[in-house]
Design a protein around this motif. Structure first.
Motif, PDB file in Angstrom:
ATOM      1  N   SER A 114       0.845  -1.188   0.000  1.00  0.00           N
ATOM      2  CA  SER A 114       0.000   0.000   0.000  1.00  0.00           C
ATOM      3  C   SER A 114       0.885   1.245   0.000  1.00  0.00           C
ATOM      4  O   SER A 114       1.798   1.371   0.807  1.00  0.00           O
ATOM      5  CB  SER A 114      -0.905  -0.004   1.229  1.00  0.00           C
ATOM      6  N   ASP A 117      -2.775   5.550   2.486  1.00  0.00           N
ATOM      7  CA  ASP A 117      -3.900   5.125   3.313  1.00  0.00           C
ATOM      8  C   ASP A 117      -4.607   6.373   3.839  1.00  0.00           C
ATOM      9  O   ASP A 117      -3.987   7.184   4.533  1.00  0.00           O
ATOM     10  CB  ASP A 117      -3.424   4.271   4.495  1.00  0.00           C
ATOM     11  N   TYR A 149      -9.366   4.143   2.633  1.00  0.00           N
ATOM     12  CA  TYR A 149      -8.838   3.972   1.276  1.00  0.00           C
ATOM     13  C   TYR A 149      -7.408   3.458   1.332  1.00  0.00           C
ATOM     14  O   TYR A 149      -6.599   3.920   2.137  1.00  0.00           O
ATOM     15  CB  TYR A 149      -8.881   5.310   0.539  1.00  0.00           C
ATOM     16  N   HIS A 150      -7.106   2.468   0.484  1.00  0.00           N
ATOM     17  CA  HIS A 150      -5.736   1.987   0.303  1.00  0.00           C
ATOM     18  C   HIS A 150      -5.380   2.161  -1.171  1.00  0.00           C
ATOM     19  O   HIS A 150      -6.107   1.681  -2.051  1.00  0.00           O
ATOM     20  CB  HIS A 150      -5.604   0.508   0.684  1.00  0.00           C
ATOM     21  N   GLY A 151      -4.269   2.830  -1.432  1.00  0.00           N
ATOM     22  CA  GLY A 151      -3.838   3.045  -2.808  1.00  0.00           C
ATOM     23  C   GLY A 151      -2.617   2.220  -3.146  1.00  0.00           C
ATOM     24  O   GLY A 151      -1.685   2.111  -2.332  1.00  0.00           O
ATOM     25  N   TYR A 152      -2.602   1.618  -4.341  1.00  0.00           N
ATOM     26  CA  TYR A 152      -1.515   0.741  -4.771  1.00  0.00           C
ATOM     27  C   TYR A 152      -1.050   1.156  -6.160  1.00  0.00           C
ATOM     28  O   TYR A 152      -1.824   1.694  -6.953  1.00  0.00           O
ATOM     29  CB  TYR A 152      -1.967  -0.722  -4.829  1.00  0.00           C
ATOM     30  N   GLN A 160      -2.466   1.790 -11.499  1.00  0.00           N
ATOM     31  CA  GLN A 160      -2.944   2.244 -10.197  1.00  0.00           C
ATOM     32  C   GLN A 160      -4.171   1.425  -9.802  1.00  0.00           C
ATOM     33  O   GLN A 160      -5.050   1.165 -10.630  1.00  0.00           O
ATOM     34  CB  GLN A 160      -3.329   3.723 -10.263  1.00  0.00           C
ATOM     35  N   ASN A 162      -7.140   1.306  -6.711  1.00  0.00           N
ATOM     36  CA  ASN A 162      -7.747   1.960  -5.561  1.00  0.00           C
ATOM     37  C   ASN A 162      -8.667   0.987  -4.845  1.00  0.00           C
ATOM     38  O   ASN A 162      -9.557   0.402  -5.461  1.00  0.00           O
ATOM     39  CB  ASN A 162      -8.565   3.179  -6.004  1.00  0.00           C
ATOM     40  N   THR A 186     -12.191   9.464  -8.509  1.00  0.00           N
ATOM     41  CA  THR A 186     -10.933   8.718  -8.642  1.00  0.00           C
ATOM     42  C   THR A 186     -10.529   8.563 -10.103  1.00  0.00           C
ATOM     43  O   THR A 186      -9.792   7.650 -10.447  1.00  0.00           O
ATOM     44  CB  THR A 186     -11.073   7.323  -8.002  1.00  0.00           C
TER      45      THR A 186
END
Length: 233
Positions: A114, A117, A149-152, A160, A162, A186
């Motif tokens: 991640s 966050d 929210y976790h972003g990768y 990306q 989400n 997003t």
């Protein structure tokens, strides 16, 4: 150190005891479920797979459902292999999840860390908030829905991802309605939604962690009360 709590229904005399537990899978493939104390913490620390364990209750089926949340695993172990080991460990009904931060790339399957966050929420004025330091994300009654929210980002695929974990849904939005709102904010990137409540794998009803003020599973006429509490180590 594990917390042990004893509950009683004053109407029918039903008793229930809960204790903080963990699970791990050792090198032989055995699934171990034990209270979280010094000895088990040390033993699980060297295990290839470990996680949290809890018992939930399904009022629809009138039975307990075991929940496994995996938060550590060896890179050599496949997710499906881990799930199968847990499924084969007993005949009990099970919910098996990986920790919220676990995510694989949907293109190449690589495990992703991640990168961001944040708390997020859609308020009652239809204003969307995410990661704002000066916004009160704890005032739940003013949200239509909210969560984490976790972003990768996959460096191999340049993609990306989400992931939104819904913790409140006061407006009772459907997944499609939630996704429509999230997509507006997003840039139409890939979105996953996972809720924080759990569904019985047998009947599809929501399951509950029994605690003080939970409806008695036996008579359903009264609430459980705490009659004993201690720490175990």
């Amino acid at each position: 150190m594990a917390r042990r709590v004893e509950y009683l229904c004053n109407s029918c005399g039903y008793t229930y005891t809960s204790i903080d537990e963990i699970f791990w899978i050792d090198e032989t493939g055995q699934v171990n479920i034990k209270p979280l104390v010094k000895s088990t913490s040390a033993e699980s620390s060297i295990a290839p797979v470990k996680g949290f364990f809890a018992k939930y209750y399904c009022y629809g089926c009138q039975k307990f459902v075991n929940k496994f949340i995996i938060y550590k695993k060896s890179p050599e172990m496949d997710d499906g292999e881990i799930i199968q080991m847990i499924e084969d460990s007993s005949d009990d009904s099970k919910i098996i999840q990986f920790d919220d931060e676990f995510q694989r790339c949907i293109e190449c399957g690589s495990e992703l860390a991640s990168k961001a966050d944040y708390s997020f929420a859609l308020d009652t004025d239809d204003e969307f908030h995410i990661g704002e330091d000066d916004y009160d994300f704890s005032a739940g009654n003013k949200f239509k829905f909210a969560g984490i929210y976790h972003g990768y980002f996959c460096s191999n695929c340049k993609k990306q991802i989400n992931k939104f974990v819904i913790t409140e849904n006061n407006a009772n939005f459907t997944d499609s309605e939630i996704k429509a709102v999230l997509n507006e904010h997003t840039n139409d990137l890939t979105i996953f939604i996972r809720r924080d409540f759990d569904i019985c794998p047998d009947c599809g009803e929501e399951v509950y962690y029994l605690n003080q003020n939970s409806t008695c599973p036996k008579c359903r006429k009264d609430s459980l009360t705490v009659v004993g509490h201690m720490m175990v180590d």
